[in-house]
Design an enzyme around this catalytic site. Structure first.
Site, PDB file in Angstrom:
ATOM      1  N   ALA A  91     -10.865  10.563 -56.276  1.00  0.00           N
ATOM      2  CA  ALA A  91     -11.747  10.871 -57.405  1.00  0.00           C
ATOM      3  C   ALA A  91     -13.063  10.145 -57.184  1.00  0.00           C
ATOM      4  O   ALA A  91     -13.074   8.923 -57.026  1.00  0.00           O
ATOM      5  CB  ALA A  91     -11.101  10.418 -58.710  1.00  0.00           C
TER       6      ALA A  91
ATOM      7  N   LYS B  32      -3.741  15.552 -54.729  1.00  0.00           N
ATOM      8  CA  LYS B  32      -4.776  14.854 -55.511  1.00  0.00           C
ATOM      9  C   LYS B  32      -4.021  13.889 -56.420  1.00  0.00           C
ATOM     10  O   LYS B  32      -3.406  14.301 -57.404  1.00  0.00           O
ATOM     11  CB  LYS B  32      -5.575  15.880 -56.333  1.00  0.00           C
TER      12      LYS B  32
END
Length: 188
Positions: free
Chosen positions: A101, A33
């Site tokens: 995101a 991430k």
């Protein structure tokens, strides 16, 4: 051949993290991430590790921002400037799932968006969609945005129950080579 994908969604709260965990498990992949905004006590990386339960490499986030907001706003509050050149795919001998995101046009700074990060990393996209009023519009706009940026759409994940009319319209407007998966509602 090693599979590397970028998981994005048609919005926030669509279930990208759970879908990422599912793909990590399915493909025996590693996970990254690049930007975590807020929730530093239970990050998406921690959630994937918890959900997968297997030995998996979770690469550290490039940015861990304190405020739960869009990355550009969270970075501003933290006094950090995010630049595309700050991102480089971590080396992995395994398959790799990269989770974004929010959606494609979530800003990472005043000029660049998640879609620019995807282009920079040169990864095909797994697009997670959920059935709600407006999802056809958001799904088709996302598909068209990827096409106009010459980004390969690898897979569309229909996350949760879908009205047959909604799913039919979305599928009808996908490129022929795009794989589709239907999974029960998974969120986060």
């Amino acid at each position: 051949m090693k599979k590397q994908v970028f998981v994005s969604g048609i919005g926030t709260g669509i279930g990208k993290t759970f879908c990422s965990a599912l793909l990590v498990k399915l493909w025996q992949a590693d996970y990254w991430k690049p930007i975590q905004s807020g929730d530093l006590d239970m990050t998406d990386s921690m959630m994937v590790q918890e959900l997968v339960e297997d030995e998996v490499t979770i690469f550290p986030e490039r940015y861990r921002l304190n405020t739960a907001a869009s990355p550009h706003e969270s970075a501003r509050i933290d006094g950090v400037e995010i630049k595309l050149n700050d991102f480089q795919l971590p080396y992995s001998p395994n398959n790799l799932v990269v989770e974004g995101a929010g959606g494609l046009y979530v800003p990472i700074n005043e000029d660049k968006f998640i879609i620019d990060l995807i282009k920079h990393l040169n990864l095909p996209v797994v697009l997670v969609v959920k059935d709600y009023l407006g999802c056809i519009n958001h799904s088709i706009l996302s598909v068209k945005a990827l096409e106009s940026n010459n980004i390969v759409l690898d897979t569309v994940v229909f996350n949760g129950p879908f009205s047959s009319a909604t799913e039919r319209v979305i599928r009808r407007h996908l490129p022929e080579e795009v794989a589709c998966l239907n999974i029960p509602w998974l969120h986060k």
